[in-house]
Design a protein around this motif. Structure first.
Motif, mmCIF file in Angstrom:
data_model
loop_
_atom_site.group_PDB
_atom_site.id
_atom_site.type_symbol
_atom_site.label_atom_id
_atom_site.label_comp_id
_atom_site.label_asym_id
_atom_site.label_seq_id
_atom_site.Cartn_x
_atom_site.Cartn_y
_atom_site.Cartn_z
ATOM 1 N N GLY A 4 8.025 6.703 3.659
ATOM 2 C CA GLY A 4 7.168 7.094 2.551
ATOM 3 C C GLY A 4 7.837 7.889 1.442
ATOM 4 N N SER A 34 2.379 1.613 -3.442
ATOM 5 C CA SER A 34 1.343 2.074 -4.386
ATOM 6 C C SER A 34 1.056 3.553 -4.211
ATOM 7 C CB SER A 34 0.054 1.270 -4.197
ATOM 8 O OG SER A 34 0.252 -0.074 -4.550
ATOM 9 N N ALA A 35 0.996 4.005 -2.971
ATOM 10 C CA ALA A 35 0.757 5.432 -2.712
ATOM 11 C C ALA A 35 1.910 6.270 -3.257
ATOM 12 C CB ALA A 35 0.566 5.670 -1.209
ATOM 13 N N TRP A 36 3.147 5.785 -3.087
ATOM 14 C CA TRP A 36 4.290 6.513 -3.598
ATOM 15 C C TRP A 36 4.244 6.573 -5.128
ATOM 16 C CZ3 TRP A 36 8.282 5.957 -6.949
ATOM 17 C CH2 TRP A 36 9.261 6.959 -6.903
ATOM 18 N N ASN A 61 1.330 11.611 -10.174
ATOM 19 C CA ASN A 61 0.728 12.944 -10.001
ATOM 20 C C ASN A 61 1.762 14.055 -10.158
ATOM 21 O OD1 ASN A 61 -1.844 11.901 -9.648
ATOM 22 N ND2 ASN A 61 -1.628 11.773 -7.427
ATOM 23 N N GLU A 72 1.674 6.393 -7.072
ATOM 24 C CA GLU A 72 0.588 7.294 -7.482
ATOM 25 C C GLU A 72 1.017 8.750 -7.312
ATOM 26 O OE1 GLU A 72 -2.976 7.963 -9.329
ATOM 27 O OE2 GLU A 72 -1.963 6.039 -9.042
ATOM 28 N N SER A 73 1.743 9.046 -6.241
ATOM 29 C CA SER A 73 2.259 10.405 -6.042
ATOM 30 C C SER A 73 3.287 10.758 -7.114
ATOM 31 C CB SER A 73 2.881 10.536 -4.655
ATOM 32 O OG SER A 73 1.893 10.408 -3.666
ATOM 33 N N ASP A 99 0.829 -1.217 0.000
ATOM 34 C CA ASP A 99 0.000 0.000 0.000
ATOM 35 C C ASP A 99 0.858 1.260 0.000
ATOM 36 O OD1 ASP A 99 -2.352 -1.443 -0.083
ATOM 37 O OD2 ASP A 99 -2.721 -1.304 2.077
ATOM 38 N N GLU A 100 1.927 1.274 0.785
ATOM 39 C CA GLU A 100 2.828 2.435 0.800
ATOM 40 C C GLU A 100 3.518 2.622 -0.545
ATOM 41 O OE1 GLU A 100 4.152 2.589 5.481
ATOM 42 O OE2 GLU A 100 5.106 1.123 4.161
#
Length: 124
Positions: A107, A8-10, A16, A12-13, A5-6
């Motif tokens: 993160g 994936s969040a990275w 972006n 996605e960031s 999850d971490e």
């Protein structure tokens, strides 16, 4: 320890930041002393957050000319995320297959190494 999850969040960031090309968005991805390699053992990697941001902004892609999809394939024992991606350019550039190794600390990427190759059949 980094989780899927971490990672994936990275990722996605990262996507972006690639869309925004905003210095603060790029800076938020990396530690102060991060290393950004375009290939393993890169002779001229970007070193440190400031150099990464400057290099990114100098070589930025307009978000209208690309599509990017990715999947986190796993996290190694040392917390390094393995991310597989596809960058499809909508202009005269080919489509690229990407593989990233991203060592995350709280993160943020402390080390980023990319492998990329032209997808067969998309050479232009």
């Amino acid at each position: 320890m980094t989780t899927i999850d971490e990672a994936s969040a990275w990722a996605e960031s990262y996507k972006n930041a690639w869309i925004s090309n905003d210095a603060d968005d790029v800076a938020a991805l990396f530690t102060d002393d991060a290393l950004y390699e375009f290939r393993p053992g890169d002779d001229t990697p970007w070193r440190g957050r400031e150099e990464i941001v400057a290099g990114w902004l100098e070589e930025q892609d307009s978000p209208e000319v690309w599509k990017f999809d990715y999947e986190v394939r796993g996290v190694l024992d040392d917390g390094t995320a393995v991310i597989q991606g596809v960058t499809e350019y909508l202009d005269d550039r080919p489509t690229f297959e990407n593989l990233w190794l991203v060592r995350l600390v709280d993160g943020k990427a402390a080390a980023f190494t990319e492998w990329f190759m032209v997808r067969k059949g998309t050479e232009k």
